[in-house]
Structure formats: structure tokens, C-alpha cells
Design an enzyme around this catalytic site. Structure first.
Site, mmCIF file in Angstrom:
data_model
loop_
_atom_site.group_PDB
_atom_site.id
_atom_site.type_symbol
_atom_site.label_atom_id
_atom_site.label_comp_id
_atom_site.label_asym_id
_atom_site.label_seq_id
_atom_site.Cartn_x
_atom_site.Cartn_y
_atom_site.Cartn_z
ATOM 1 N N CYS A 3 -7.044 3.835 -1.088
ATOM 2 C CA CYS A 3 -5.563 2.650 -0.429
ATOM 3 C C CYS A 3 -5.934 1.255 -0.723
ATOM 4 O O CYS A 3 -7.028 0.994 0.653
ATOM 5 C CB CYS A 3 -5.317 2.959 1.117
ATOM 6 N N CYS A 6 -5.498 -0.032 3.080
ATOM 7 C CA CYS A 6 -6.554 0.148 4.179
ATOM 8 C C CYS A 6 -8.170 -0.402 3.659
ATOM 9 O O CYS A 6 -9.179 -0.468 5.091
ATOM 10 C CB CYS A 6 -6.657 1.773 3.653
ATOM 11 N N ASP A 29 -1.192 -12.812 1.994
ATOM 12 C CA ASP A 29 -1.033 -12.471 0.040
ATOM 13 C C ASP A 29 -1.495 -13.148 -0.476
ATOM 14 O O ASP A 29 -1.634 -14.673 -0.344
ATOM 15 C CB ASP A 29 0.739 -12.211 -0.159
ATOM 16 N N HIS A 45 -2.435 4.595 8.456
ATOM 17 C CA HIS A 45 -2.200 4.271 7.054
ATOM 18 C C HIS A 45 -0.672 5.117 7.321
ATOM 19 O O HIS A 45 -0.790 6.521 7.483
ATOM 20 C CB HIS A 45 -2.808 5.194 6.255
ATOM 21 N N ASN A 85 9.885 -4.152 1.936
ATOM 22 C CA ASN A 85 9.416 -3.063 -0.024
ATOM 23 C C ASN A 85 9.574 -1.199 0.168
ATOM 24 O O ASN A 85 8.652 -1.123 0.697
ATOM 25 C CB ASN A 85 8.996 -3.692 -0.624
ATOM 26 N N HIS A 96 0.854 1.477 0.624
ATOM 27 C CA HIS A 96 0.686 1.679 3.028
ATOM 28 C C HIS A 96 2.059 0.578 3.209
ATOM 29 O O HIS A 96 2.021 -0.753 3.306
ATOM 30 C CB HIS A 96 -0.691 0.881 3.354
ATOM 31 N N HIS A 98 4.352 -2.455 4.595
ATOM 32 C CA HIS A 98 3.498 -3.492 5.186
ATOM 33 C C HIS A 98 4.708 -4.433 4.762
ATOM 34 O O HIS A 98 6.119 -3.943 4.402
ATOM 35 C CB HIS A 98 2.734 -4.753 4.192
ATOM 36 N N HIS A 100 6.602 -8.727 4.924
ATOM 37 C CA HIS A 100 6.407 -9.703 4.200
ATOM 38 C C HIS A 100 6.939 -10.313 5.360
ATOM 39 O O HIS A 100 8.410 -10.368 5.597
ATOM 40 C CB HIS A 100 6.805 -9.888 2.952
HETATM 41 P P1 5GP Z 1 5.111 -4.934 -2.047
HETATM 42 O O1 5GP Z 1 5.033 -5.750 -3.861
HETATM 43 O O2 5GP Z 1 4.256 -3.544 -1.785
HETATM 44 O O3 5GP Z 1 5.430 -4.402 -0.981
HETATM 45 O O4 5GP Z 1 3.712 -6.033 -1.287
HETATM 46 C C1 5GP Z 1 2.168 -5.878 -2.163
HETATM 47 C C2 5GP Z 1 1.861 -6.637 -1.478
HETATM 48 O O5 5GP Z 1 0.541 -7.567 -2.112
HETATM 49 C C3 5GP Z 1 2.485 -8.577 -2.773
HETATM 50 O O6 5GP Z 1 2.918 -9.810 -2.303
HETATM 51 C C4 5GP Z 1 0.538 -8.539 -3.206
HETATM 52 O O7 5GP Z 1 0.605 -9.764 -4.106
HETATM 53 C C5 5GP Z 1 -0.379 -8.416 -2.185
HETATM 54 N N1 5GP Z 1 -1.530 -7.879 -2.524
HETATM 55 C C6 5GP Z 1 -1.918 -7.306 -3.544
HETATM 56 N N2 5GP Z 1 -3.303 -6.953 -3.891
HETATM 57 C C7 5GP Z 1 -4.115 -7.606 -2.750
HETATM 58 C C8 5GP Z 1 -5.316 -8.238 -2.407
HETATM 59 O O8 5GP Z 1 -5.833 -7.588 -2.661
HETATM 60 N N3 5GP Z 1 -5.403 -9.301 -1.174
HETATM 61 C C9 5GP Z 1 -3.817 -10.041 -0.883
HETATM 62 N N4 5GP Z 1 -4.013 -10.678 0.266
HETATM 63 N N5 5GP Z 1 -2.383 -9.242 -1.173
HETATM 64 C C10 5GP Z 1 -3.143 -8.171 -1.858
HETATM 65 ZN ZN ZN Z 2 -3.601 2.280 3.780
#
Ligand code: 5GP
Ligand code: ZN
Length: 112
Positions: A3, A6, A29, A45, A85, A96, A98, A100
Site C-alpha cells: 500500500c 502505508c 499531494d 489501513h 473519493n 487507503h 484519504h 483531500h
Molecule cells: P485519489 O485519486 O485516490 O482520491 O487520490 C490519490 C492522491 O494521491 C492523488 O491526488 C495523487 O496525486 C496522490 N498521490 C499519488 N501518489 C503519491 C505519492 O507518492 N506521494 C504523494 N504525496 N501523493 C501521491
Molecule cells: Zn495502507
């Protein structure tokens, strides 16, 4: 378990930390969608909001109570948006849970 978040929480993958306590971790992000784009995650997790159980609801309540403090630290006094999301149609890319935290400008009135 493999993950990304994680690994970030554990420090195996570097991140720009904004806040941390025993229950949650917040970091910038990597691909910001607004001038300020921070993510806050539970340290335990949980795959998504769909996985919330009574036991982890306390952690989620703690995260929600922590978000305004982080927003203040990030100078988001004029307002901000919190998004999580879920699943395929929600375009969740990291499995995992999260939240925003988006701000730093007047955001779009459109959310979908
Ligand atoms: P989701 O699309 O799952 O709602 O959001 C995942 C978020 O994680 C995205 O906004 C993406 O830019 C961010 N993200 C993906 N990989 C990484 C990473 O390695 N480091 C950081 N800081 N953010 C990440
Ligand atoms: Zn996780």
C-alpha cells in the site's frame, strides 16, 4: 500488504509532512489540484469510506476534528474543500482511505 500510503506513513516513501499524531498523518499531494492540496490519512489501513466500522469510526471522527487545525496551519482561513473519493466511479486511485484538503483559491462550484 502493498500500500502506497502505508509506505508513506512508515517513512519508506518520502513525503512532505504537514501534520502527524498517533492516529493520522497529513502530507502534501504530489500532484496538487489547487494551490494548497494536502492529504490526511488514518495510520491504520482502511481501504476507503466503504470500510468504516464502529471500531474505526473514532479514528475518522478524530481526522475530521483535525482537518480544521491543519487548514488553519495552511492559512486556509478563507475556506477550503474536503473530498474523499470512493471506488471506481469515485475515481479512487489509492486504496487507503484519504481526505483531500483543497484550497488557496476560490474553488470551482462544480464538484463532479
Ligand atoms: P485519489 O485519486 O485516490 O482520491 O487520490 C490519490 C492522491 O494521491 C492523488 O491526488 C495523487 O496525486 C496522490 N498521490 C499519488 N501518489 C503519491 C505519492 O507518492 N506521494 C504523494 N504525496 N501523493 C501521491
Ligand atoms: Zn495502507
Amino acid at each position: 500488504m502493498d500500500c502506497l500510503f502505508c509506505a508513506i506513513i512508515n517513512g519508506d516513501i518520502p513525503s512532505k509532512k504537514v501534520y502527524e499524531d498517533d492516529k493520522c498523518y497529513a502530507f502534501l499531494d504530489i500532484n496538487p489540484q489547487a494551490p494548497v492540496h494536502c492529504l490526511i490519512v488514518p495510520k491504520v489501513h482502511i481501504a476507503s469510506l466503504d470500510e468504516i466500522c464502529p471500531k474505526c469510526a473514532e479514528t475518522i471522527a478524530h481526522i475530521l476534528a483535525t482537518i480544521p487545525k491543519i487548514a488553519k496551519d495552511l492559512s486556509l482561513g478563507d475556506g477550503y474543500r474536503v473530498v474523499t473519493n470512493v471506488g471506481e466511479n469515485g475515481c479512487q486511485s489509492v486504496k487507503h482511505l484519504h481526505f483531500h484538503i483543497l484550497g488557496g483559491k476560490k474553488l470551482s462550484e462544480s464538484m463532479a
